[in-house]
Design a protein around this motif. Structure first.
Motif, PDB file in Angstrom:
ATOM      1  N   ASP A 184      44.200  59.191  40.682  1.00  0.00           N
ATOM      2  CA  ASP A 184      44.325  57.747  40.512  1.00  0.00           C
ATOM      3  C   ASP A 184      44.259  57.034  41.860  1.00  0.00           C
ATOM      4  N   VAL A 185      44.978  57.565  42.859  1.00  0.00           N
ATOM      5  CA  VAL A 185      44.982  56.951  44.191  1.00  0.00           C
ATOM      6  C   VAL A 185      43.582  56.955  44.798  1.00  0.00           C
ATOM      7  N   SER A 186      42.842  58.052  44.585  1.00  0.00           N
ATOM      8  CA  SER A 186      41.513  58.165  45.184  1.00  0.00           C
ATOM      9  C   SER A 186      40.500  57.229  44.539  1.00  0.00           C
ATOM     10  N   ASP A 200      41.506  50.865  45.111  1.00  0.00           N
ATOM     11  CA  ASP A 200      41.507  50.183  46.398  1.00  0.00           C
ATOM     12  C   ASP A 200      42.955  49.996  46.824  1.00  0.00           C
ATOM     13  N   ALA A 201      43.267  50.407  48.045  1.00  0.00           N
ATOM     14  CA  ALA A 201      44.659  50.410  48.495  1.00  0.00           C
ATOM     15  C   ALA A 201      45.255  49.006  48.572  1.00  0.00           C
ATOM     16  N   LEU A 202      44.465  48.014  48.934  1.00  0.00           N
ATOM     17  CA  LEU A 202      44.997  46.663  49.129  1.00  0.00           C
ATOM     18  C   LEU A 202      45.228  45.931  47.816  1.00  0.00           C
ATOM     19  N   VAL A 247      44.323  36.466  50.887  1.00  0.00           N
ATOM     20  CA  VAL A 247      43.220  35.860  50.140  1.00  0.00           C
ATOM     21  C   VAL A 247      42.552  36.898  49.237  1.00  0.00           C
ATOM     22  N   ILE A 248      42.313  38.070  49.780  1.00  0.00           N
ATOM     23  CA  ILE A 248      41.677  39.130  48.996  1.00  0.00           C
ATOM     24  C   ILE A 248      42.540  39.512  47.797  1.00  0.00           C
ATOM     25  N   LYS A 249      43.844  39.638  48.020  1.00  0.00           N
ATOM     26  CA  LYS A 249      44.746  40.004  46.922  1.00  0.00           C
ATOM     27  C   LYS A 249      44.809  38.898  45.869  1.00  0.00           C
ATOM     28  N   ALA A 250      44.774  37.656  46.303  1.00  0.00           N
ATOM     29  CA  ALA A 250      44.812  36.538  45.356  1.00  0.00           C
ATOM     30  C   ALA A 250      43.547  36.496  44.501  1.00  0.00           C
TER      31      ALA A 250
END
Length: 247
Positions: free
Chosen positions: A54-56, A59-61, A113-116
């Motif tokens: 799942d982690v792989s 996207d981490a962010l 911004v990317i997370k939003a």
């Protein structure tokens, strides 16, 4: 009966696998082992494997599908459209003037911004859709079984959602964020490829940017021309099919 949960502990195997690195990685990603699983059991090891998978693929962010997961999903969808003929829409999105955000407010603000934007995308799609972050400020959405009549509506809903949600950054300032969106429908009943489908969507994204950004541009099916490469793929599959029937 699930035999994994009743398997006896094998602490020697777990130790030999040097799972400390894997567990540390999973911990950093916020993963926790199921409380019902005993450490050292086969079920525990399987949970770690599942967690790593799942982690792989995330996207981490943002927690969205990453590029690897996106490429697997779009290849599956191209195959499904060719076999079933159901319409499918690919949207590609680019945050407008994102470099200016980083240069003016710093990379921490850029991350916000990317997370939003990622959250806005998730609020606009169905559970069956794939939302992925495929680059720094680039996103892609695969929408299976999306009729052409709804394509522009979906794209505009996403654009307006992003535009209508100012992003609060460190210091309390709110940034107005917009995005340019391009889209293309996969050719139905045609053996296309993920690369060709993506290129069509990218062309529409470039058009949206050229028209002033904060725009949506879609290539609709009636205007879609089957390329020479796609004709080659189609004829190759027919030739292979005929060859198999004569053997």
């Amino acid at each position: 009966m699930n035999t994994l949960s009743t398997a006896p502990p094998d602490t020697e195997l777990a130790s030999a696998l040097r799972l400390d690195v894997a567990l540390n990685l999973l911990s950093q990603a916020g993963w926790q082992a199921p409380v019902s699983v005993t450490p050292g059991t086969v079920a525990w090891l399987q949970a770690i494997v599942d967690g790593l998978c799942d982690v792989s693929s995330r996207d981490a962010l943002t927690g969205l599908a990453n590029r690897r997961q996106f490429e697997a999903a779009i290849n599956r969808e191209v195959d499904r459209v060719a076999r079933n003929g159901e319409p499918a829409l690919l949207l590609v999105l680019d945050i407008d003037h994102f470099k200016k955000v980083n240069d003016t407010h710093g990379h921490a603000a850029g991350d916000e911004v990317i997370k939003a934007v990622a959250l806005a995308l998730q609020e606009c799609v169905r559970p069956m859709d794939t939302v992925a972050r495929i680059g720094g400020e680039e996103f892609a959405i695969i929408l299976p079984n999306c009729p052409p009549a709804f394509g522009q509506t979906v794209a505009e809903r996403i654009r307006k959602k992003i535009e209508g949600k100012p992003v609060a950054i460190i210091g309390g300032e709110a940034l107005q964020v917009t995005a340019s969106i391009g889209g293309a429908f996969a050719p139905q009943w045609v053996r296309s490829s993920a690369v060709l489908w993506s290129e069509r969507a990218d062309q529409q994204l470039y058009k949206a940017k050229a028209q002033g950004r904060n725009q949506t541009c879609l290539e609709m099916p009636p205007l879609t021309v089957v390329s020479a490469e796609e004709k080659g793929l189609l004829f190759a599959s027919l030739t292979q099919s005929e060859s198999n029937t004569t053997e």
